[in-house]
Design a protein around this motif. Structure first.
Motif, PDB file in Angstrom:
ATOM      1  N   ARG A  76       0.832  -1.206   0.000  1.00 51.19           N
ATOM      2  CA  ARG A  76       0.000   0.000   0.000  1.00 51.19           C
ATOM      3  C   ARG A  76       0.866   1.254   0.000  1.00 51.19           C
ATOM      4  NH1 ARG A  76      -4.390  -1.929   4.610  1.00 51.19           N
ATOM      5  NH2 ARG A  76      -5.627  -3.305   3.251  1.00 51.19           N
ATOM      6  N   ALA A  77       1.957   1.224   0.769  1.00 52.20           N
ATOM      7  CA  ALA A  77       2.855   2.379   0.794  1.00 52.20           C
ATOM      8  C   ALA A  77       3.481   2.597  -0.584  1.00 52.20           C
ATOM      9  CB  ALA A  77       3.943   2.174   1.842  1.00 52.20           C
ATOM     10  N   PHE A  78       3.846   1.485  -1.256  1.00 54.39           N
ATOM     11  CA  PHE A  78       4.428   1.582  -2.592  1.00 54.39           C
ATOM     12  C   PHE A  78       3.433   2.167  -3.584  1.00 54.39           C
ATOM     13  CE2 PHE A  78       4.904  -0.492  -6.780  1.00 54.39           C
ATOM     14  CZ  PHE A  78       6.129   0.043  -7.152  1.00 54.39           C
ATOM     15  N   LYS A  79       2.191   1.662  -3.560  1.00 52.40           N
ATOM     16  CA  LYS A  79       1.159   2.158  -4.475  1.00 52.40           C
ATOM     17  C   LYS A  79       0.874   3.631  -4.246  1.00 52.40           C
ATOM     18  CE  LYS A  79      -2.545  -0.098  -5.372  1.00 52.40           C
ATOM     19  NZ  LYS A  79      -3.830  -0.825  -5.144  1.00 52.40           N
ATOM     20  N   ASN A  80       0.790   4.019  -2.981  1.00 53.30           N
ATOM     21  CA  ASN A  80       0.506   5.417  -2.688  1.00 53.30           C
ATOM     22  C   ASN A  80       1.667   6.316  -3.073  1.00 53.30           C
ATOM     23  OD1 ASN A  80      -2.184   5.975  -1.066  1.00 53.30           O
ATOM     24  ND2 ASN A  80      -1.443   3.983  -0.411  1.00 53.30           N
ATOM     25  N   GLY A  81       2.891   5.767  -2.989  1.00 52.40           N
ATOM     26  CA  GLY A  81       4.049   6.551  -3.386  1.00 52.40           C
ATOM     27  C   GLY A  81       4.072   6.842  -4.877  1.00 52.40           C
ATOM     28  N   LEU A  82       3.464   5.955  -5.678  1.00 48.75           N
ATOM     29  CA  LEU A  82       3.416   6.156  -7.118  1.00 48.75           C
ATOM     30  C   LEU A  82       2.318   7.131  -7.533  1.00 48.75           C
ATOM     31  CD1 LEU A  82       3.907   2.501  -8.436  1.00 48.75           C
ATOM     32  CD2 LEU A  82       5.625   4.300  -8.250  1.00 48.75           C
ATOM     33  N   ALA A  83       1.345   7.320  -6.643  1.00 50.67           N
ATOM     34  CA  ALA A  83       0.232   8.212  -6.983  1.00 50.67           C
ATOM     35  C   ALA A  83       0.685   9.667  -6.940  1.00 50.67           C
ATOM     36  CB  ALA A  83      -0.917   7.996  -6.005  1.00 50.67           C
ATOM     37  N   ALA A  84      -0.055  10.487  -7.582  1.00 52.62           N
ATOM     38  CA  ALA A  84       0.248  11.919  -7.559  1.00 52.62           C
ATOM     39  C   ALA A  84       0.154  12.428  -6.132  1.00 52.62           C
ATOM     40  CB  ALA A  84      -0.735  12.672  -8.453  1.00 52.62           C
ATOM     41  N   GLU A  85       1.019  13.375  -5.772  1.00 47.70           N
ATOM     42  CA  GLU A  85       1.089  13.855  -4.409  1.00 47.70           C
ATOM     43  C   GLU A  85      -0.231  14.473  -3.956  1.00 47.70           C
ATOM     44  OE1 GLU A  85       4.344  16.381  -3.686  1.00 47.70           O
ATOM     45  OE2 GLU A  85       5.865  14.885  -4.150  1.00 47.70           O
ATOM     46  N   ASN A  86      -0.931  15.084  -4.868  1.00 50.43           N
ATOM     47  CA  ASN A  86      -2.177  15.750  -4.474  1.00 50.43           C
ATOM     48  C   ASN A  86      -3.406  14.853  -4.579  1.00 50.43           C
ATOM     49  OD1 ASN A  86      -2.229  15.570  -7.199  1.00 50.43           O
ATOM     50  ND2 ASN A  86      -2.942  17.654  -7.594  1.00 50.43           N
ATOM     51  N   ALA A  87      -3.214  13.604  -4.925  1.00 54.67           N
ATOM     52  CA  ALA A  87      -4.340  12.679  -5.035  1.00 54.67           C
ATOM     53  C   ALA A  87      -4.414  11.872  -3.748  1.00 54.67           C
ATOM     54  CB  ALA A  87      -4.164  11.763  -6.234  1.00 54.67           C
ATOM     55  N   VAL A  88      -5.285  12.286  -2.842  1.00 52.57           N
ATOM     56  CA  VAL A  88      -5.418  11.614  -1.557  1.00 52.57           C
ATOM     57  C   VAL A  88      -6.651  10.725  -1.612  1.00 52.57           C
ATOM     58  CG1 VAL A  88      -5.652  11.906   0.929  1.00 52.57           C
ATOM     59  CG2 VAL A  88      -4.353  13.582  -0.407  1.00 52.57           C
ATOM     60  N   SER A  89      -6.432   9.425  -1.592  1.00 52.71           N
ATOM     61  CA  SER A  89      -7.531   8.475  -1.667  1.00 52.71           C
ATOM     62  C   SER A  89      -7.107   7.202  -0.949  1.00 52.71           C
ATOM     63  CB  SER A  89      -7.903   8.184  -3.128  1.00 52.71           C
ATOM     64  OG  SER A  89      -6.785   7.644  -3.817  1.00 52.71           O
ATOM     65  N   LEU A 270       6.526   4.281   8.597  1.00 56.22           N
ATOM     66  CA  LEU A 270       6.149   3.785   7.273  1.00 56.22           C
ATOM     67  C   LEU A 270       4.771   4.280   6.877  1.00 56.22           C
ATOM     68  CD1 LEU A 270       6.784   1.983   4.831  1.00 56.22           C
ATOM     69  CD2 LEU A 270       5.806   0.061   6.098  1.00 56.22           C
ATOM     70  N   ASN A 271       3.815   4.217   7.797  1.00 60.41           N
ATOM     71  CA  ASN A 271       2.459   4.671   7.486  1.00 60.41           C
ATOM     72  C   ASN A 271       2.411   6.146   7.126  1.00 60.41           C
ATOM     73  OD1 ASN A 271       0.988   2.292   7.679  1.00 60.41           O
ATOM     74  ND2 ASN A 271       0.585   2.531   9.862  1.00 60.41           N
ATOM     75  N   LEU A 272       3.242   6.940   7.759  1.00 60.78           N
ATOM     76  CA  LEU A 272       3.218   8.381   7.518  1.00 60.78           C
ATOM     77  C   LEU A 272       3.708   8.753   6.117  1.00 60.78           C
ATOM     78  CD1 LEU A 272       4.337   9.771  10.981  1.00 60.78           C
ATOM     79  CD2 LEU A 272       2.115  10.054   9.875  1.00 60.78           C
ATOM     80  N   LYS A 273       4.247   7.793   5.387  1.00 60.77           N
ATOM     81  CA  LYS A 273       4.629   8.041   3.993  1.00 60.77           C
ATOM     82  C   LYS A 273       3.416   7.998   3.069  1.00 60.77           C
ATOM     83  CE  LYS A 273       9.303   6.161   4.567  1.00 60.77           C
ATOM     84  NZ  LYS A 273      10.263   5.109   4.131  1.00 60.77           N
ATOM     85  N   ARG A 274       2.311   7.429   3.553  1.00 56.19           N
ATOM     86  CA  ARG A 274       1.087   7.381   2.759  1.00 56.19           C
ATOM     87  C   ARG A 274       0.368   8.710   2.842  1.00 56.19           C
ATOM     88  NH1 ARG A 274      -2.482   3.268   5.171  1.00 56.19           N
ATOM     89  NH2 ARG A 274      -3.864   4.045   3.535  1.00 56.19           N
ATOM     90  N   ALA A 275      -0.114   9.189   1.696  1.00 53.95           N
ATOM     91  CA  ALA A 275      -0.730  10.508   1.639  1.00 53.95           C
ATOM     92  C   ALA A 275      -1.933  10.623   2.568  1.00 53.95           C
ATOM     93  CB  ALA A 275      -1.142  10.833   0.205  1.00 53.95           C
ATOM     94  N   ALA A 276      -2.803   9.615   2.602  1.00 54.58           N
ATOM     95  CA  ALA A 276      -4.010   9.682   3.424  1.00 54.58           C
ATOM     96  C   ALA A 276      -3.672   9.813   4.900  1.00 54.58           C
ATOM     97  CB  ALA A 276      -4.878   8.449   3.180  1.00 54.58           C
ATOM     98  N   VAL A 277      -2.648   9.089   5.348  1.00 54.89           N
ATOM     99  CA  VAL A 277      -2.231   9.146   6.751  1.00 54.89           C
ATOM    100  C   VAL A 277      -1.528  10.462   7.036  1.00 54.89           C
ATOM    101  CG1 VAL A 277      -0.870   8.016   8.557  1.00 54.89           C
ATOM    102  CG2 VAL A 277      -2.009   6.637   6.806  1.00 54.89           C
ATOM    103  N   ARG A 278      -0.652  10.853   6.138  1.00 55.54           N
ATOM    104  CA  ARG A 278       0.112  12.092   6.333  1.00 55.54           C
ATOM    105  C   ARG A 278      -0.806  13.311   6.427  1.00 55.54           C
ATOM    106  NH1 ARG A 278       3.078  11.360   2.386  1.00 55.54           N
ATOM    107  NH2 ARG A 278       2.095  12.741   0.854  1.00 55.54           N
TER     108      ARG A 278
END
Length: 295
Positions: A76-89, A270-278
């Motif tokens: 999940r962290a990898f997938k979210n890292g590939l997403a656009a920074e402003n796309a929070v989902s 690790l979780n804080l690298k995900r946009a939704a958590v951050r």
């Protein structure tokens, strides 16, 4: 062994019931059973022991659960890292006590939901002392917890409020409980957690062997046991103020003074690298403690 299979296994391991797990995963019971059987073939050992009432993890199943949670979290962290920074989902799971849900989270969750409607929020409630454990095990993305006395590796903490730890007694004390604190008085204590650690430290410093009448999980249960006359308890003032039993117990004025209880959000690095958590973390940091009802 793919991510979908691991997620199916995690759901089954958490629910310990194949029928409920199949409904949660939107799978037929036979499809879920086949998925678990394929994993068992790959592992080479049974993962569950089953009977008519439910299921239990085998030793191999417990070890796979730890691996699966880590692998899914990394994916999940990898997938979210590939997403656009402003796309929070995506999904965000949050664990808190009932007291925290009522007192600290309403404004935060309302604001977050309005800003990021595409994030699927999952809120779980339970005993406050289990919050850090839930985060470190990978079961939860964020949790409301007491600041640990000792910093833990991989854990980040954001203070939200500070509240005193108070000793409480039944409003009408029984013969073994007076309105004064003493080493002989029966105690109702948390099984674990920051409050328990601080009480234990005070008892050791004063060479007191405690008379523990009951050990409970959760501030709500502790206040209820004190109200029943089981003994003197210790609880965060914030939890007492939100309790429906607050008028049926008293705060002891002559009790020991313990360090205040600092409550906040905790998450793994690790979780804080995900946009939704951050974004949840950033929003909480921007909201003052006064607006969350800190005392």
């Amino acid at each position: 062994m793919d991510i979908d299979s691991l997620e199916t296994f995690i759901n089954t391991a958490e629910l310990l019931h194949f029928g409920r797990a199949s409904r949660a995963r939107n799978l037929s019971p036979s499809a879920l059973t086949r998925a678990i059987q394929r994993l068992e073939e790959e592992v080479g050992q049974p993962l569950f022991l089953r009977d008519n009432r439910g299921a239990a993890l085998t030793e191999a199943g417990g070890e796979l659960l730890v691996y699966a949670r880590g692998a899914v979290q990394d994916w999940r962290a990898f997938k979210n890292g590939l997403a656009a920074e402003n796309a929070v989902s995506g999904a965000l799971s949050l664990y808190a006590s009932v007291t925290a849900v009522y007192s600290l989270l309403p404004k935060l969750l309302e604001t977050y939901r309005a800003r990021f409607p595409d994030v699927h929020l999952e809120l779980r409630t339970g005993a406050a002392e289990r919050a850090v454990e839930q985060v470190l095990s990978g079961e939860i993305d964020l949790a409301v917890a007491a600041l640990p006395d000792r910093k833990q590796a991989r854990l980040e903490f954001l203070p939200l409020a500070e509240t005193p730890l108070v000793f409480i007694a039944p409003k009408t004390p029984g013969p073994s409980i007076t309105a004064r604190f003493s080493g002989e008085a029966p105690l109702v204590l948390p099984r674990s957690g920051t409050a328990r650690q601080r009480v234990d430290v005070w008892l050791r410093k004063n060479n007191i062997t405690p008379n523990i009448a009951s050990e409970v999980s959760g501030n709500e249960a502790l206040i209820a046991m004190v109200r029943l006359g089981t003994g003197i308890g210790v609880a965060p003032k914030l939890a007492l103020e939100r309790s429906p039993l607050r008028d049926e117990v008293i705060v002891l004025k002559n009790a020991p003074k313990l360090e205040p209880y600092v409550v906040g959000l905790c998450s793994s690095q690790l979780n804080l690298k995900r946009a939704a958590v951050r974004e949840m973390w950033t929003l909480a940091a921007a909201m003052s403690p006064e607006k969350r009802g800190a005392k």
